[in-house]
Scaffold this motif. Structure first.
Motif, PDB file in Angstrom:
ATOM      1  N   ARG A  77     -33.482   2.412 -20.088  1.00 26.82           N
ATOM      2  CA  ARG A  77     -32.948   3.276 -19.024  1.00 26.82           C
ATOM      3  C   ARG A  77     -32.167   2.460 -18.005  1.00 26.82           C
ATOM      4  O   ARG A  77     -31.094   2.869 -17.554  1.00 26.82           O
ATOM      5  CB  ARG A  77     -34.083   4.042 -18.342  1.00 26.82           C
ATOM      6  CG  ARG A  77     -34.597   5.219 -19.141  1.00 26.82           C
ATOM      7  CD  ARG A  77     -35.474   6.141 -18.292  1.00 26.82           C
ATOM      8  NE  ARG A  77     -36.503   5.453 -17.538  1.00 26.82           N
ATOM      9  CZ  ARG A  77     -37.738   5.221 -17.970  1.00 26.82           C
ATOM     10  NH1 ARG A  77     -38.091   5.594 -19.169  1.00 26.82           N
ATOM     11  NH2 ARG A  77     -38.610   4.598 -17.186  1.00 26.82           N
ATOM     12  N   MET A  78     -32.675   1.311 -17.646  1.00 28.01           N
ATOM     13  CA  MET A  78     -31.974   0.460 -16.676  1.00 28.01           C
ATOM     14  C   MET A  78     -30.630   0.018 -17.238  1.00 28.01           C
ATOM     15  O   MET A  78     -29.625   0.003 -16.522  1.00 28.01           O
ATOM     16  CB  MET A  78     -32.833  -0.757 -16.326  1.00 28.01           C
ATOM     17  CG  MET A  78     -34.025  -0.439 -15.457  1.00 28.01           C
ATOM     18  SD  MET A  78     -35.115  -1.838 -15.199  1.00 28.01           S
ATOM     19  CE  MET A  78     -34.039  -2.948 -14.315  1.00 28.01           C
ATOM     20  N   GLY A  84     -23.338   2.670 -16.593  1.00 31.01           N
ATOM     21  CA  GLY A  84     -22.664   3.742 -15.848  1.00 31.01           C
ATOM     22  C   GLY A  84     -22.154   3.234 -14.511  1.00 31.01           C
ATOM     23  O   GLY A  84     -21.065   3.618 -14.061  1.00 31.01           O
ATOM     24  N   MET A  85     -22.895   2.366 -13.864  1.00 29.83           N
ATOM     25  CA  MET A  85     -22.483   1.831 -12.576  1.00 29.83           C
ATOM     26  C   MET A  85     -21.261   0.933 -12.727  1.00 29.83           C
ATOM     27  O   MET A  85     -20.380   0.910 -11.867  1.00 29.83           O
ATOM     28  CB  MET A  85     -23.630   1.046 -11.930  1.00 29.83           C
ATOM     29  CG  MET A  85     -24.744   1.935 -11.409  1.00 29.83           C
ATOM     30  SD  MET A  85     -26.197   1.043 -10.807  1.00 29.83           S
ATOM     31  CE  MET A  85     -25.520  -0.119  -9.695  1.00 29.83           C
ATOM     32  N   GLU A  86     -21.191   0.166 -13.814  1.00 31.49           N
ATOM     33  CA  GLU A  86     -20.039  -0.723 -14.037  1.00 31.49           C
ATOM     34  C   GLU A  86     -18.752   0.071 -14.159  1.00 31.49           C
ATOM     35  O   GLU A  86     -17.729  -0.320 -13.590  1.00 31.49           O
ATOM     36  CB  GLU A  86     -20.272  -1.574 -15.292  1.00 31.49           C
ATOM     37  CG  GLU A  86     -21.296  -2.665 -15.108  1.00 31.49           C
ATOM     38  CD  GLU A  86     -21.561  -3.435 -16.410  1.00 31.49           C
ATOM     39  OE1 GLU A  86     -21.130  -2.990 -17.492  1.00 31.49           O
ATOM     40  OE2 GLU A  86     -22.217  -4.486 -16.317  1.00 31.49           O
ATOM     41  N   THR A  87     -18.782   1.180 -14.862  1.00 33.75           N
ATOM     42  CA  THR A  87     -17.569   1.970 -14.988  1.00 33.75           C
ATOM     43  C   THR A  87     -17.195   2.604 -13.653  1.00 33.75           C
ATOM     44  O   THR A  87     -16.010   2.713 -13.322  1.00 33.75           O
ATOM     45  CB  THR A  87     -17.738   3.092 -16.059  1.00 33.75           C
ATOM     46  OG1 THR A  87     -18.864   3.873 -15.735  1.00 33.75           O
ATOM     47  CG2 THR A  87     -17.922   2.499 -17.429  1.00 33.75           C
ATOM     48  N   ASN A  88     -18.171   2.999 -12.868  1.00 36.52           N
ATOM     49  CA  ASN A  88     -17.883   3.567 -11.528  1.00 36.52           C
ATOM     50  C   ASN A  88     -17.298   2.510 -10.602  1.00 36.52           C
ATOM     51  O   ASN A  88     -16.437   2.814  -9.773  1.00 36.52           O
ATOM     52  CB  ASN A  88     -19.154   4.155 -10.910  1.00 36.52           C
ATOM     53  CG  ASN A  88     -19.592   5.446 -11.573  1.00 36.52           C
ATOM     54  OD1 ASN A  88     -18.807   6.089 -12.270  1.00 36.52           O
ATOM     55  ND2 ASN A  88     -20.849   5.822 -11.373  1.00 36.52           N
ATOM     56  N   MET A  89     -17.776   1.273 -10.719  1.00 32.22           N
ATOM     57  CA  MET A  89     -17.294   0.197  -9.857  1.00 32.22           C
ATOM     58  C   MET A  89     -15.825  -0.120 -10.162  1.00 32.22           C
ATOM     59  O   MET A  89     -15.066  -0.447  -9.258  1.00 32.22           O
ATOM     60  CB  MET A  89     -18.131  -1.065 -10.039  1.00 32.22           C
ATOM     61  CG  MET A  89     -19.568  -0.926  -9.599  1.00 32.22           C
ATOM     62  SD  MET A  89     -19.745  -0.870  -7.838  1.00 32.22           S
ATOM     63  CE  MET A  89     -19.503  -2.569  -7.438  1.00 32.22           C
ATOM     64  N   GLU A  90     -15.431  -0.029 -11.412  1.00 31.83           N
ATOM     65  CA  GLU A  90     -14.055  -0.332 -11.782  1.00 31.83           C
ATOM     66  C   GLU A  90     -13.136   0.736 -11.237  1.00 31.83           C
ATOM     67  O   GLU A  90     -12.096   0.558 -10.732  1.00 31.83           O
ATOM     68  CB  GLU A  90     -13.910  -0.413 -13.304  1.00 31.83           C
ATOM     69  CG  GLU A  90     -14.606  -1.625 -13.880  1.00 31.83           C
ATOM     70  CD  GLU A  90     -14.590  -1.621 -15.406  1.00 31.83           C
ATOM     71  OE1 GLU A  90     -14.071  -0.692 -16.021  1.00 31.83           O
ATOM     72  OE2 GLU A  90     -15.131  -2.560 -15.980  1.00 31.83           O
TER      73      GLU A  90
END
Length: 90
Positions: A77-78, A84-90
């Motif tokens: 899960r982590m 998902g966070m990496e794609t949002n950060m980009e």
């Protein structure tokens, strides 16, 4: 103050819970000091203790297995949350 090493030095070879336990010495001692009924009672007592220890060991294995599975699921899960966070950060 005694340490584990000190107690191992002073442990009797017929103490079934010590590291210096000698099964041959224990059997000879039991045969010489007990009658048949005493030996059978000792057998029943040891068999019950073995069964209890086996049950305890099985429970520990089961509990640790469940903890391992839960940890694996948490890591998965982590990992998906981080992706998902990496794609949002980009």
């Amino acid at each position: 103050m005694s340490t584990g090493t000190d107690s191992a030095k002073h442990a009797s070879p017929d103490d079934i819970n010590s590291n210096s336990f000698d099964p041959d010495h224990y059997m000879n001692l039991m045969v010489h000091k007990s009658n048949l009924e005493g030996l059978l009672q000792c057998h029943v007592k040891l068999a019950a203790e073995i069964k209890n220890l086996d049950t305890d060991l099985q429970m520990l294995v089961y509990e640790n297995y469940n903890k391992f599975i839960n940890a694996t699921d948490t890591i998965k899960r982590m990992k998906s949350n981080i992706s998902g966070m990496e794609t949002n950060m980009e």
